[in-house]
Design a protein around this motif. Structure first.
Motif, PDB file in Angstrom:
ATOM      1  N   MET A 167     -22.511   6.883  -5.156  1.00  0.00           N
ATOM      2  CA  MET A 167     -22.207   5.745  -4.276  1.00  0.00           C
ATOM      3  C   MET A 167     -22.484   4.409  -4.962  1.00  0.00           C
ATOM      4  O   MET A 167     -21.828   3.418  -4.646  1.00  0.00           O
ATOM      5  CB  MET A 167     -22.963   5.874  -2.963  1.00  0.00           C
ATOM      6  CG  MET A 167     -22.450   7.003  -2.085  1.00  0.00           C
ATOM      7  SD  MET A 167     -23.395   7.203  -0.576  1.00  0.00           S
ATOM      8  CE  MET A 167     -23.049   5.707   0.279  1.00  0.00           C
ATOM      9  N   LYS A 168     -23.422   4.382  -5.886  1.00  0.00           N
ATOM     10  CA  LYS A 168     -23.722   3.142  -6.602  1.00  0.00           C
ATOM     11  C   LYS A 168     -22.538   2.692  -7.459  1.00  0.00           C
ATOM     12  O   LYS A 168     -22.379   1.521  -7.727  1.00  0.00           O
ATOM     13  CB  LYS A 168     -24.954   3.335  -7.480  1.00  0.00           C
ATOM     14  CG  LYS A 168     -26.233   3.489  -6.720  1.00  0.00           C
ATOM     15  CD  LYS A 168     -27.403   3.730  -7.665  1.00  0.00           C
ATOM     16  CE  LYS A 168     -28.674   3.994  -6.883  1.00  0.00           C
ATOM     17  NZ  LYS A 168     -29.801   4.295  -7.777  1.00  0.00           N
ATOM     18  N   HIS A 169     -21.710   3.635  -7.861  1.00  0.00           N
ATOM     19  CA  HIS A 169     -20.578   3.324  -8.738  1.00  0.00           C
ATOM     20  C   HIS A 169     -19.291   3.046  -7.979  1.00  0.00           C
ATOM     21  O   HIS A 169     -18.285   2.684  -8.591  1.00  0.00           O
ATOM     22  CB  HIS A 169     -20.355   4.474  -9.721  1.00  0.00           C
ATOM     23  CG  HIS A 169     -21.540   4.711 -10.625  1.00  0.00           C
ATOM     24  ND1 HIS A 169     -21.903   3.831 -11.601  1.00  0.00           N
ATOM     25  CD2 HIS A 169     -22.440   5.729 -10.662  1.00  0.00           C
ATOM     26  CE1 HIS A 169     -23.000   4.287 -12.219  1.00  0.00           C
ATOM     27  NE2 HIS A 169     -23.324   5.428 -11.666  1.00  0.00           N
ATOM     28  N   LEU A 170     -19.321   3.208  -6.672  1.00  0.00           N
ATOM     29  CA  LEU A 170     -18.132   2.898  -5.862  1.00  0.00           C
ATOM     30  C   LEU A 170     -17.988   1.388  -5.724  1.00  0.00           C
ATOM     31  O   LEU A 170     -18.981   0.656  -5.620  1.00  0.00           O
ATOM     32  CB  LEU A 170     -18.252   3.534  -4.485  1.00  0.00           C
ATOM     33  CG  LEU A 170     -18.164   5.059  -4.416  1.00  0.00           C
ATOM     34  CD1 LEU A 170     -18.409   5.538  -2.991  1.00  0.00           C
ATOM     35  CD2 LEU A 170     -16.804   5.524  -4.891  1.00  0.00           C
ATOM     36  N   PRO A 171     -16.738   0.909  -5.684  1.00  0.00           N
ATOM     37  CA  PRO A 171     -16.556  -0.549  -5.527  1.00  0.00           C
ATOM     38  C   PRO A 171     -16.975  -0.963  -4.108  1.00  0.00           C
ATOM     39  O   PRO A 171     -16.772  -0.260  -3.138  1.00  0.00           O
ATOM     40  CB  PRO A 171     -15.054  -0.742  -5.734  1.00  0.00           C
ATOM     41  CG  PRO A 171     -14.438   0.584  -5.532  1.00  0.00           C
ATOM     42  CD  PRO A 171     -15.497   1.604  -5.833  1.00  0.00           C
ATOM     43  N   SER A 172     -17.599  -2.119  -4.034  1.00  0.00           N
ATOM     44  CA  SER A 172     -18.023  -2.613  -2.717  1.00  0.00           C
ATOM     45  C   SER A 172     -16.835  -3.286  -2.034  1.00  0.00           C
ATOM     46  O   SER A 172     -15.904  -3.772  -2.681  1.00  0.00           O
ATOM     47  CB  SER A 172     -19.179  -3.586  -2.866  1.00  0.00           C
ATOM     48  OG  SER A 172     -18.800  -4.662  -3.694  1.00  0.00           O
ATOM     49  N   ASP A 173     -16.866  -3.340  -0.720  1.00  0.00           N
ATOM     50  CA  ASP A 173     -15.745  -3.915   0.052  1.00  0.00           C
ATOM     51  C   ASP A 173     -15.676  -5.378  -0.052  1.00  0.00           C
ATOM     52  O   ASP A 173     -16.273  -6.254  -0.150  1.00  0.00           O
ATOM     53  CB  ASP A 173     -15.855  -3.508   1.527  1.00  0.00           C
ATOM     54  CG  ASP A 173     -15.594  -2.020   1.688  1.00  0.00           C
ATOM     55  OD1 ASP A 173     -14.965  -1.428   0.806  1.00  0.00           O
ATOM     56  OD2 ASP A 173     -16.031  -1.471   2.709  1.00  0.00           O
ATOM     57  N   GLU A 207     -30.835  17.872  -4.305  1.00  0.00           N
ATOM     58  CA  GLU A 207     -30.061  17.557  -5.509  1.00  0.00           C
ATOM     59  C   GLU A 207     -28.706  16.970  -5.144  1.00  0.00           C
ATOM     60  O   GLU A 207     -28.238  16.019  -5.777  1.00  0.00           O
ATOM     61  CB  GLU A 207     -29.896  18.814  -6.371  1.00  0.00           C
ATOM     62  CG  GLU A 207     -31.175  19.267  -7.032  1.00  0.00           C
ATOM     63  CD  GLU A 207     -31.042  20.610  -7.727  1.00  0.00           C
ATOM     64  OE1 GLU A 207     -29.958  21.225  -7.660  1.00  0.00           O
ATOM     65  OE2 GLU A 207     -32.024  21.041  -8.326  1.00  0.00           O
ATOM     66  N   LEU A 208     -28.069  17.520  -4.121  1.00  0.00           N
ATOM     67  CA  LEU A 208     -26.778  17.003  -3.672  1.00  0.00           C
ATOM     68  C   LEU A 208     -26.924  15.579  -3.142  1.00  0.00           C
ATOM     69  O   LEU A 208     -26.115  14.706  -3.456  1.00  0.00           O
ATOM     70  CB  LEU A 208     -26.194  17.919  -2.588  1.00  0.00           C
ATOM     71  CG  LEU A 208     -24.854  17.506  -1.997  1.00  0.00           C
ATOM     72  CD1 LEU A 208     -23.781  17.468  -3.082  1.00  0.00           C
ATOM     73  CD2 LEU A 208     -24.449  18.463  -0.882  1.00  0.00           C
ATOM     74  N   ARG A 209     -27.977  15.342  -2.378  1.00  0.00           N
ATOM     75  CA  ARG A 209     -28.224  14.007  -1.836  1.00  0.00           C
ATOM     76  C   ARG A 209     -28.430  12.997  -2.970  1.00  0.00           C
ATOM     77  O   ARG A 209     -27.867  11.904  -2.942  1.00  0.00           O
ATOM     78  CB  ARG A 209     -29.451  14.037  -0.925  1.00  0.00           C
ATOM     79  CG  ARG A 209     -29.667  12.741  -0.161  1.00  0.00           C
ATOM     80  CD  ARG A 209     -30.809  12.831   0.838  1.00  0.00           C
ATOM     81  NE  ARG A 209     -30.489  13.787   1.889  1.00  0.00           N
ATOM     82  CZ  ARG A 209     -31.231  14.862   2.192  1.00  0.00           C
ATOM     83  NH1 ARG A 209     -32.335  15.123   1.547  1.00  0.00           N
ATOM     84  NH2 ARG A 209     -30.869  15.671   3.165  1.00  0.00           N
ATOM     85  N   ARG A 210     -29.213  13.362  -3.987  1.00  0.00           N
ATOM     86  CA  ARG A 210     -29.437  12.476  -5.142  1.00  0.00           C
ATOM     87  C   ARG A 210     -28.118  12.188  -5.869  1.00  0.00           C
ATOM     88  O   ARG A 210     -27.846  11.055  -6.267  1.00  0.00           O
ATOM     89  CB  ARG A 210     -30.429  13.099  -6.121  1.00  0.00           C
ATOM     90  CG  ARG A 210     -31.843  12.943  -5.708  1.00  0.00           C
ATOM     91  CD  ARG A 210     -32.791  13.341  -6.844  1.00  0.00           C
ATOM     92  NE  ARG A 210     -34.025  13.813  -6.266  1.00  0.00           N
ATOM     93  CZ  ARG A 210     -34.542  15.012  -6.415  1.00  0.00           C
ATOM     94  NH1 ARG A 210     -33.951  15.892  -7.180  1.00  0.00           N
ATOM     95  NH2 ARG A 210     -35.666  15.342  -5.835  1.00  0.00           N
ATOM     96  N   ALA A 211     -27.294  13.209  -6.039  1.00  0.00           N
ATOM     97  CA  ALA A 211     -26.019  13.037  -6.728  1.00  0.00           C
ATOM     98  C   ALA A 211     -25.094  12.116  -5.935  1.00  0.00           C
ATOM     99  O   ALA A 211     -24.415  11.261  -6.512  1.00  0.00           O
ATOM    100  CB  ALA A 211     -25.360  14.387  -6.963  1.00  0.00           C
ATOM    101  N   LEU A 212     -25.078  12.273  -4.602  1.00  0.00           N
ATOM    102  CA  LEU A 212     -24.235  11.412  -3.766  1.00  0.00           C
ATOM    103  C   LEU A 212     -24.701   9.958  -3.821  1.00  0.00           C
ATOM    104  O   LEU A 212     -23.880   9.041  -3.912  1.00  0.00           O
ATOM    105  CB  LEU A 212     -24.236  11.913  -2.323  1.00  0.00           C
ATOM    106  CG  LEU A 212     -23.437  13.186  -2.059  1.00  0.00           C
ATOM    107  CD1 LEU A 212     -23.663  13.686  -0.644  1.00  0.00           C
ATOM    108  CD2 LEU A 212     -21.955  12.931  -2.298  1.00  0.00           C
ATOM    109  N   ILE A 213     -26.002   9.746  -3.776  1.00  0.00           N
ATOM    110  CA  ILE A 213     -26.537   8.383  -3.839  1.00  0.00           C
ATOM    111  C   ILE A 213     -26.195   7.750  -5.185  1.00  0.00           C
ATOM    112  O   ILE A 213     -25.798   6.583  -5.248  1.00  0.00           O
ATOM    113  CB  ILE A 213     -28.058   8.388  -3.573  1.00  0.00           C
ATOM    114  CG1 ILE A 213     -28.308   8.726  -2.104  1.00  0.00           C
ATOM    115  CG2 ILE A 213     -28.689   7.052  -3.934  1.00  0.00           C
ATOM    116  CD1 ILE A 213     -29.766   8.974  -1.762  1.00  0.00           C
ATOM    117  N   ALA A 214     -26.328   8.533  -6.249  1.00  0.00           N
ATOM    118  CA  ALA A 214     -25.990   8.018  -7.583  1.00  0.00           C
ATOM    119  C   ALA A 214     -24.499   7.695  -7.676  1.00  0.00           C
ATOM    120  O   ALA A 214     -24.108   6.685  -8.275  1.00  0.00           O
ATOM    121  CB  ALA A 214     -26.381   9.028  -8.648  1.00  0.00           C
TER     122      ALA A 214
END
Length: 128
Positions: free
Chosen positions: A122-128, A113-120
């Motif tokens: 990360m999708k909303h973080l701005p890309s470099d 569950e933690l891994r799924r939450a982190l992946i979700a």
């Protein structure tokens, strides 16, 4: 053929009891614990009974007996239920007194569950 007049007039003396079969208590506890787990995970409405019946290949009446704790599922049905229900898996582990495996299972579930939450996230973080 008729019964004789001497049929079953002998009564047990007070205090004499039949020996209790230890497996009878285990079977009763099994049916109750599995029924509780099924109700928590699936509910007991007719639609849920049909769903459980489809999963296991059991008759709807049989599934109703499981949910009412009249009987417990057989081995093959129990394995199928454990595949689809974490509650049933945990209940079986508790009945078999394997809380150590239950803790490992819940730890793995938390990690997934933690891994799924982190992946979700990360999708909303701005890309470099």
């Amino acid at each position: 053929m008729s019964f004789s007049n001497n049929d079953r007039k002998i009564r047990a003396k007070d205090g004499n009891k039949f020996p209790v079969d230890p497996s009878a208590d285990t079977e009763a506890a099994f049916a109750v614990v599995i029924a509780d787990a099924l109700r928590r995970d699936f509910g007991s409405t007719p639609a849920h009974v049909k769903h459980i019946a489809r999963l296991t290949g059991a008759n709807m009446r049989t599934v109703g007996n499981w949910l009412n704790a009249k009987n417990g599922p057989n081995g093959a049905s129990l394995v199928v239920l454990m595949r689809h229900s974490d509650e049933v898996t945990v209940a079986v582990l508790k009945l078999s007194e394997r809380e150590d495996l239950q803790r490992v299972l819940s730890k793995r579930k938390s990690q997934k569950e933690l891994r799924r939450a982190l992946i979700a996230a990360m999708k909303h973080l701005p890309s470099d």
